[in-house]
Write an enzyme that holds these catalytic residues in place. Sequence first.
Site, PDB file in Angstrom:
ATOM      1  N   TYR A 222       0.813  -1.218   0.000  1.00 40.46           N
ATOM      2  CA  TYR A 222       0.000   0.000   0.000  1.00 40.46           C
ATOM      3  C   TYR A 222       0.849   1.272   0.000  1.00 40.46           C
ATOM      4  O   TYR A 222       1.874   1.312   0.689  1.00 40.46           O
ATOM      5  CB  TYR A 222      -0.897   0.000   1.241  1.00 40.46           C
ATOM      6  CG  TYR A 222      -1.727   1.239   1.338  1.00 40.46           C
ATOM      7  CD1 TYR A 222      -2.888   1.349   0.600  1.00 40.46           C
ATOM      8  CD2 TYR A 222      -1.324   2.315   2.108  1.00 40.46           C
ATOM      9  CE1 TYR A 222      -3.648   2.494   0.649  1.00 40.46           C
ATOM     10  CE2 TYR A 222      -2.073   3.472   2.164  1.00 40.46           C
ATOM     11  CZ  TYR A 222      -3.232   3.561   1.431  1.00 40.46           C
ATOM     12  OH  TYR A 222      -3.971   4.707   1.467  1.00 40.46           O
TER      13      TYR A 222
ATOM     14  N   TRP B 213       1.454   5.705  -1.596  1.00 41.01           N
ATOM     15  CA  TRP B 213       1.318   6.773  -2.594  1.00 41.01           C
ATOM     16  C   TRP B 213       2.474   6.778  -3.577  1.00 41.01           C
ATOM     17  O   TRP B 213       3.223   7.753  -3.679  1.00 41.01           O
ATOM     18  CB  TRP B 213       1.144   8.118  -1.912  1.00 41.01           C
ATOM     19  CG  TRP B 213      -0.295   8.360  -1.607  1.00 41.01           C
ATOM     20  CD1 TRP B 213      -1.057   7.691  -0.695  1.00 41.01           C
ATOM     21  CD2 TRP B 213      -1.147   9.322  -2.226  1.00 41.01           C
ATOM     22  NE1 TRP B 213      -2.336   8.180  -0.714  1.00 41.01           N
ATOM     23  CE2 TRP B 213      -2.425   9.177  -1.636  1.00 41.01           C
ATOM     24  CE3 TRP B 213      -0.964  10.283  -3.219  1.00 41.01           C
ATOM     25  CZ2 TRP B 213      -3.516   9.970  -2.015  1.00 41.01           C
ATOM     26  CZ3 TRP B 213      -2.036  11.076  -3.581  1.00 41.01           C
ATOM     27  CH2 TRP B 213      -3.303  10.912  -2.979  1.00 41.01           C
TER      28      TRP B 213
HETATM   29  N1  LIG Z   1      -1.666   8.796  12.358  1.00 36.65           N
HETATM   30  C1  LIG Z   1      -1.961   8.869  11.067  1.00 36.65           C
HETATM   31  N2  LIG Z   1      -1.392   8.014  10.193  1.00 36.65           N
HETATM   32  C2  LIG Z   1      -1.736   8.067   8.892  1.00 36.65           C
HETATM   33  C3  LIG Z   1      -2.665   9.018   8.421  1.00 36.65           C
HETATM   34  C4  LIG Z   1      -3.247   9.917   9.360  1.00 36.65           C
HETATM   35  O1  LIG Z   1      -4.065  10.783   9.018  1.00 36.65           O
HETATM   36  N3  LIG Z   1      -2.858   9.817  10.664  1.00 36.65           N
HETATM   37  N4  LIG Z   1      -3.010   9.033   7.097  1.00 36.65           N
HETATM   38  C5  LIG Z   1      -2.966   7.749   6.421  1.00 36.65           C
HETATM   39  C6  LIG Z   1      -3.222   7.891   4.996  1.00 36.65           C
HETATM   40  S1  LIG Z   1      -4.716   8.580   4.571  1.00 36.65           S
HETATM   41  C7  LIG Z   1      -2.389   7.431   4.049  1.00 36.65           C
HETATM   42  S2  LIG Z   1      -2.904   7.474   2.426  1.00 36.65           S
HETATM   43  C8  LIG Z   1      -1.090   6.835   4.394  1.00 36.65           C
HETATM   44  C9  LIG Z   1       0.017   7.227   3.418  1.00 36.65           C
HETATM   45  O2  LIG Z   1       1.074   6.360   3.524  1.00 36.65           O
HETATM   46  P1  LIG Z   1       2.115   6.145   2.313  1.00 36.65           P
HETATM   47  O3  LIG Z   1       1.410   6.267   1.023  1.00 36.65           O
HETATM   48  O4  LIG Z   1       2.833   4.893   2.593  1.00 36.65           O
HETATM   49  O5  LIG Z   1       3.053   7.394   2.492  1.00 36.65           O
HETATM   50  P2  LIG Z   1       4.068   8.118   1.499  1.00 36.65           P
HETATM   51  O6  LIG Z   1       4.924   8.946   2.371  1.00 36.65           O
HETATM   52  O7  LIG Z   1       3.341   8.803   0.422  1.00 36.65           O
HETATM   53  O8  LIG Z   1       4.946   6.905   0.962  1.00 36.65           O
HETATM   54  C10 LIG Z   1       5.071   6.565  -0.382  1.00 36.65           C
HETATM   55  C11 LIG Z   1       6.455   5.985  -0.577  1.00 36.65           C
HETATM   56  O9  LIG Z   1       6.554   5.487  -1.920  1.00 36.65           O
HETATM   57  C12 LIG Z   1       7.823   5.829  -2.468  1.00 36.65           C
HETATM   58  N5  LIG Z   1       7.664   5.874  -3.932  1.00 36.65           N
HETATM   59  C13 LIG Z   1       7.139   6.877  -4.669  1.00 36.65           C
HETATM   60  N6  LIG Z   1       7.145   6.553  -5.974  1.00 36.65           N
HETATM   61  C14 LIG Z   1       7.672   5.319  -6.072  1.00 36.65           C
HETATM   62  C15 LIG Z   1       7.919   4.462  -7.182  1.00 36.65           C
HETATM   63  O10 LIG Z   1       7.646   4.779  -8.336  1.00 36.65           O
HETATM   64  N7  LIG Z   1       8.477   3.241  -6.893  1.00 36.65           N
HETATM   65  C16 LIG Z   1       8.773   2.843  -5.623  1.00 36.65           C
HETATM   66  N8  LIG Z   1       9.295   1.626  -5.453  1.00 36.65           N
HETATM   67  N9  LIG Z   1       8.562   3.672  -4.565  1.00 36.65           N
HETATM   68  C17 LIG Z   1       8.008   4.879  -4.784  1.00 36.65           C
HETATM   69  C18 LIG Z   1       8.157   7.173  -1.854  1.00 36.65           C
HETATM   70  O11 LIG Z   1       9.539   7.419  -1.883  1.00 36.65           O
HETATM   71  C19 LIG Z   1       7.572   7.018  -0.428  1.00 36.65           C
HETATM   72  O12 LIG Z   1       8.528   6.579   0.481  1.00 36.65           O
HETATM   73  O13 LIG Z   1      -0.698   7.241   5.711  1.00 36.65           O
HETATM   74  C20 LIG Z   1      -1.690   6.943   6.674  1.00 36.65           C
HETATM   75  N10 LIG Z   1      -1.171   7.180   8.018  1.00 36.65           N
HETATM   76  N1  LIG Z   2      -1.001  18.735   1.324  1.00 28.81           N
HETATM   77  C1  LIG Z   2      -1.450  17.465   1.448  1.00 28.81           C
HETATM   78  N2  LIG Z   2      -2.665  17.134   0.963  1.00 28.81           N
HETATM   79  C2  LIG Z   2      -3.135  15.869   1.133  1.00 28.81           C
HETATM   80  C3  LIG Z   2      -2.367  14.859   1.733  1.00 28.81           C
HETATM   81  C4  LIG Z   2      -1.076  15.226   2.238  1.00 28.81           C
HETATM   82  O1  LIG Z   2      -0.342  14.392   2.808  1.00 28.81           O
HETATM   83  N3  LIG Z   2      -0.662  16.530   2.081  1.00 28.81           N
HETATM   84  N4  LIG Z   2      -2.852  13.574   1.838  1.00 28.81           N
HETATM   85  C5  LIG Z   2      -3.944  13.178   0.955  1.00 28.81           C
HETATM   86  C6  LIG Z   2      -4.586  11.939   1.415  1.00 28.81           C
HETATM   87  S1  LIG Z   2      -3.830  10.443   1.109  1.00 28.81           S
HETATM   88  C7  LIG Z   2      -5.772  11.928   2.046  1.00 28.81           C
HETATM   89  S2  LIG Z   2      -6.465  10.442   2.547  1.00 28.81           S
HETATM   90  C8  LIG Z   2      -6.504  13.167   2.326  1.00 28.81           C
HETATM   91  C9  LIG Z   2      -6.898  13.231   3.792  1.00 28.81           C
HETATM   92  O2  LIG Z   2      -8.057  13.910   3.917  1.00 28.81           O
HETATM   93  P1  LIG Z   2      -8.706  14.038   5.389  1.00 28.81           P
HETATM   94  O3  LIG Z   2      -8.651  12.736   6.067  1.00 28.81           O
HETATM   95  O4  LIG Z   2     -10.028  14.681   5.241  1.00 28.81           O
HETATM   96  O5  LIG Z   2      -7.661  15.052   6.013  1.00 28.81           O
HETATM   97  P2  LIG Z   2      -6.973  15.323   7.427  1.00 28.81           P
HETATM   98  O6  LIG Z   2      -5.903  16.292   7.111  1.00 28.81           O
HETATM   99  O7  LIG Z   2      -6.637  14.092   8.165  1.00 28.81           O
HETATM  100  O8  LIG Z   2      -8.095  16.063   8.267  1.00 28.81           O
HETATM  101  C10 LIG Z   2      -8.959  17.051   7.717  1.00 28.81           C
HETATM  102  C11 LIG Z   2      -9.454  17.966   8.813  1.00 28.81           C
HETATM  103  O9  LIG Z   2     -10.139  17.203   9.809  1.00 28.81           O
HETATM  104  C12 LIG Z   2      -9.871  17.789  11.081  1.00 28.81           C
HETATM  105  N5  LIG Z   2     -10.190  16.799  12.114  1.00 28.81           N
HETATM  106  C13 LIG Z   2      -9.417  15.806  12.582  1.00 28.81           C
HETATM  107  N6  LIG Z   2     -10.098  15.087  13.500  1.00 28.81           N
HETATM  108  C14 LIG Z   2     -11.323  15.652  13.619  1.00 28.81           C
HETATM  109  C15 LIG Z   2     -12.477  15.364  14.398  1.00 28.81           C
HETATM  110  O10 LIG Z   2     -12.533  14.434  15.199  1.00 28.81           O
HETATM  111  N7  LIG Z   2     -13.556  16.162  14.222  1.00 28.81           N
HETATM  112  C16 LIG Z   2     -13.562  17.205  13.350  1.00 28.81           C
HETATM  113  N8  LIG Z   2     -14.680  17.922  13.244  1.00 28.81           N
HETATM  114  N9  LIG Z   2     -12.488  17.512  12.630  1.00 28.81           N
HETATM  115  C17 LIG Z   2     -11.384  16.735  12.736  1.00 28.81           C
HETATM  116  C18 LIG Z   2      -8.433  18.206  10.975  1.00 28.81           C
HETATM  117  O11 LIG Z   2      -8.151  19.187  11.946  1.00 28.81           O
HETATM  118  C19 LIG Z   2      -8.351  18.713   9.532  1.00 28.81           C
HETATM  119  O12 LIG Z   2      -8.608  20.097   9.469  1.00 28.81           O
HETATM  120  O13 LIG Z   2      -5.716  14.315   2.062  1.00 28.81           O
HETATM  121  C20 LIG Z   2      -4.980  14.280   0.848  1.00 28.81           C
HETATM  122  N10 LIG Z   2      -4.368  15.585   0.656  1.00 28.81           N
HETATM  123 MO   LIG Z   3      -4.872   8.819   2.262  1.00 33.95          MO
END
Ligand SMILES: Nc1nc2c(c(=O)[nH]1)N[C@H]1C(S)=C(S)[C@@H](COP(=O)(O)OP(=O)(O)OC[C@H]3O[C@@H](n4cnc5c(=O)[nH]c(N)nc54)[C@H](O)[C@@H]3O)O[C@H]1N2
Ligand SMILES: Nc1nc2c(c(=O)[nH]1)N[C@H]1C(S)=C(S)[C@@H](COP(=O)(O)OP(=O)(O)OC[C@H]3O[C@@H](n4cnc5c(=O)[nH]c(N)nc54)[C@H](O)[C@@H]3O)O[C@H]1N2
Ligand SMILES: [Mo]
Length: 809
Positions: A153, A155
């Site tokens: 899994y 990005w």
């Molecule tokens: N506590 C907490 N934890 C969270 C979240 C949160 O809100 N709170 N958010 C969650 C969410 S929504 C997500 S989506 C995940 C994201 O988690 P990840 O998607 O695992 O995070 P990234 O840092 O985007 O890691 C992508 C990795 O892929 C590598 N990569 C990029 N392109 C390529 C490629 O072409 N080939 C290979 N082999 N590698 C590549 C990059 O160098 C990078 O290290 O984290 C989750 N974790």
């Molecule tokens: N710049 C940037 N953009 C991104 C990403 C990134 O890493 N960087 N990640 C992307 C990815 S993979 C995803 S999944 C999406 C994530 O999209 P989301 O999951 O919607 O984003 P978050 O940033 O976790 O939180 C959005 C808002 O929710 C609020 N929040 C957190 N907990 C609570 C709660 O219990 N109640 C309420 N009311 N509000 C709360 C936070 O303060 C924040 O303002 O974003 C995407 N966009």
């Molecule tokens: Mo995500």
Amino acid sequence: MSTHSFFASRRSVLKGLTALGAGTLIAPALLRPAHAAVGGMMADGDVINGSHYGFGYAKVEGGRIVGMTAHEKDHVPNKMFETLPDWVYSPTRIKYPMVRKGFLQNGHESDRTERGKGEFVRVSWEEALDLVAAELKRVKETHGNGSIYGGSYGWKTPGLFHNCFNNLYRTLNLHGGFVNDVQTYSTGAIRVIMPYVNGGPTTSSTWPAIIENTELLVFWGANPALNCRIGWKVPDHAGLKYLNDFKATGKQTIVVDPIRNDTAQLLESDWIAPRQGTDVAMMLGVAHTLLEEDLHDKAFLADYCVGFEEFSAYLTGESDGTAKTADWASEICGVDAEQIRELARLMASKRTMINMGWSIQRQHHGEQGPWMAFTLACMLGYTALPGGGADFQIHYANYGTPKGTAPIFPGFPAGETPEGLPAPIPVSRVPWVMGNAGAEYDYDGTRYTAPDLRLVYWVGGNPMHHHQDRNKHIEYWQKPETIIVNEINWTQTARFADIVLPVCTNFEKNDMSMVSEQNVGIVAMKQAIEPLFESKSDFEIFAEISKRLGFEREFTEGRDEAGWLEHIYAEGLKDAEKKGVEMPDFETFWNETFYQEFPVTEAAKYEVTHASFREDPLLNPIATPSGMFEIYSRRIEGYNYDDCPPHPAWMEPIERLGGAMSDKYPLHVNTQHPTYRLHSQLDNNTALHDAYKVQGREPMYISPADAEARGIADGDIVRIFNDRGQCLAGAVISDTLSPNHIRLSEGGWYDPAEPGVIGTLCKQGDVNVLAPDIGTSSLAQGNCGHTILAEVEKYTGDVPSVTTYDPVV
Ligand SMILES: Nc1nc2c(c(=O)[nH]1)N[C@H]1C(S)=C(S)[C@@H](COP(=O)(O)OP(=O)(O)OC[C@H]3O[C@@H](n4cnc5c(=O)[nH]c(N)nc54)[C@H](O)[C@@H]3O)O[C@H]1N2
Ligand SMILES: Nc1nc2c(c(=O)[nH]1)N[C@H]1C(S)=C(S)[C@@H](COP(=O)(O)OP(=O)(O)OC[C@H]3O[C@@H](n4cnc5c(=O)[nH]c(N)nc54)[C@H](O)[C@@H]3O)O[C@H]1N2
Ligand SMILES: [Mo]
């Protein structure tokens, strides 16, 4: 590669593949397949490329990228894109294939507690690839394909061809199959609950329909101004433009969020700050007010919904003895009861769109938030009308942009997984499964047994940032015999692997990508520079592994990079002809235009989800068991889960402010996605890093009152801790934080003071040392990365230096 004859017949195309920009003259020496020998020459100029952060031109001088210019079709370019050269040339790049010392000596019988301690040996590509192939063979023969985890899994970089997942899946499928995962860290709970509630969609209206029709736009835990800076495909940032268009209408917006977030600041919204994790209680208070004051849309509930009766018995307390009044809600969520009632009246008085983000469902019992928001919208009765109802998409990656009439480009195929392998694992349970082979778990109405995973192959993801409870995670991670990682950078996932293969960036290979999630265009992603050091593309790596496993021909189908790109485009062109969409031939696209836009129809512009159901619910039923919106689900009732009831309900989480654990840990940690990163990506981008890190560490935002109470000054190094872990961070005092909340964004690189040692201090600010490793519930098993209580203190010990960005070699 074994495709030289093919190359000879493709001179013109390959010329295109190495051309650097319109009008660039190609010297005959450059007529060679991309990925020629490392150190070969490439011409200077402006080279089109695309990324998660936007698209445009890399300026190449002397074989080096020296700057970036956004494309004119990128509506709101950002700093992440502009500073990509700092990411390409980061000191953290993996230079050579590397094998953990103990693994090189003892293979799969090595001491796995040594993982993460950083002792690696440089090996040749030959040796590394032989080792990978031998391990894949060994595990297949000894334990079967059901012991190979390849879900991977994360990005990964966008691109139709260089899709590293599909490269891995294709190899593993040809090898006899593997164990995959299901769902995402993003939408773990919502994607499982919504099919029961409304047949599945998380969308509502397009932005043009919202701008014209919505009278009140409520962002409930949603932050599009930040979360639309990126795209899963290459973004054009239209959503950010629409946000500004909405602002220009002067209509009211409300942000419900413990943080006065970027969206609230941009739109100058009214701000309501509940305690984090208590939104369901607050929404119940709103719903109760609607019922009590007879403001709910009874006709809508009768004609389009089932189960409101059971739900209203819960609201009034008839079914459980507790009325969910605004006063009851206020006790839990901390918002004044009168403000809850006012919000209910306001919402009932005008066409309201509730845009709920995904943070709320990334929490314990996260299924309840979206179900409750959808139920609330049904009570208001605007659901499936233009600009009304509940939306769970427009805050993310510029959704709400009308769809383009794009043809279908096939991408690089993953192939078929043979039958009979263990079921895919809900992704946030993968580490737990690694450590608990044979244990049982529930998921979406079925009971499963955790497979015995012996070999883990990860590409395009960073579990050592993305998974919760780092210390437990490290323990589980020690169970598999072999861990292989293809990475661009020395992330902690690479550091915790046995075999590490260096991958090049999108600027070091040729590809193309759809633009925007709604396919409004396609952009060429051309190679700008030679692969750095000994890095290769995942395609090259898996072709080599396939060769060693005896199925290279099946893997490549006789095509090299150029061949695949032309093939993918040709398939798109065929579909375009069928659909009557105009598109240039490949050479014109590749050498002259670089970007092709796909028109948007008037119908697409004003698309409204469930509109046909609203028009005629009997003729156009939705895909739920009853064909109606389900406020009460008989199917979920049948599962009999004690952590997921059959109608939306307030369920106490494992910890929350004013509830469990808050005496010991009085601060809620908000892990809001980072402003200048994509998760952990770009944390090693020095230009950005230097601009926002505090003493080289992840910023921890804290309210003035909470800082003062702890004697913390702006810029201090602090220690954040709970029973699960501890990390350092740098304090930023900010009035955007409501009291008792701190923000430490996900994605800061884990930086163990004692590498490989469970429980050690993280020196940099990885919030997942603090987060719990539990599923949302037996239904969805989503992650709970936003359910965290902790305490903070000014750090007075010797300050250890940050070392996570130092390369291993
Ligand atoms: N506590 C907490 N934890 C969270 C979240 C949160 O809100 N709170 N958010 C969650 C969410 S929504 C997500 S989506 C995940 C994201 O988690 P990840 O998607 O695992 O995070 P990234 O840092 O985007 O890691 C992508 C990795 O892929 C590598 N990569 C990029 N392109 C390529 C490629 O072409 N080939 C290979 N082999 N590698 C590549 C990059 O160098 C990078 O290290 O984290 C989750 N974790
Ligand atoms: N710049 C940037 N953009 C991104 C990403 C990134 O890493 N960087 N990640 C992307 C990815 S993979 C995803 S999944 C999406 C994530 O999209 P989301 O999951 O919607 O984003 P978050 O940033 O976790 O939180 C959005 C808002 O929710 C609020 N929040 C957190 N907990 C609570 C709660 O219990 N109640 C309420 N009311 N509000 C709360 C936070 O303060 C924040 O303002 O974003 C995407 N966009
Ligand atoms: Mo995500």
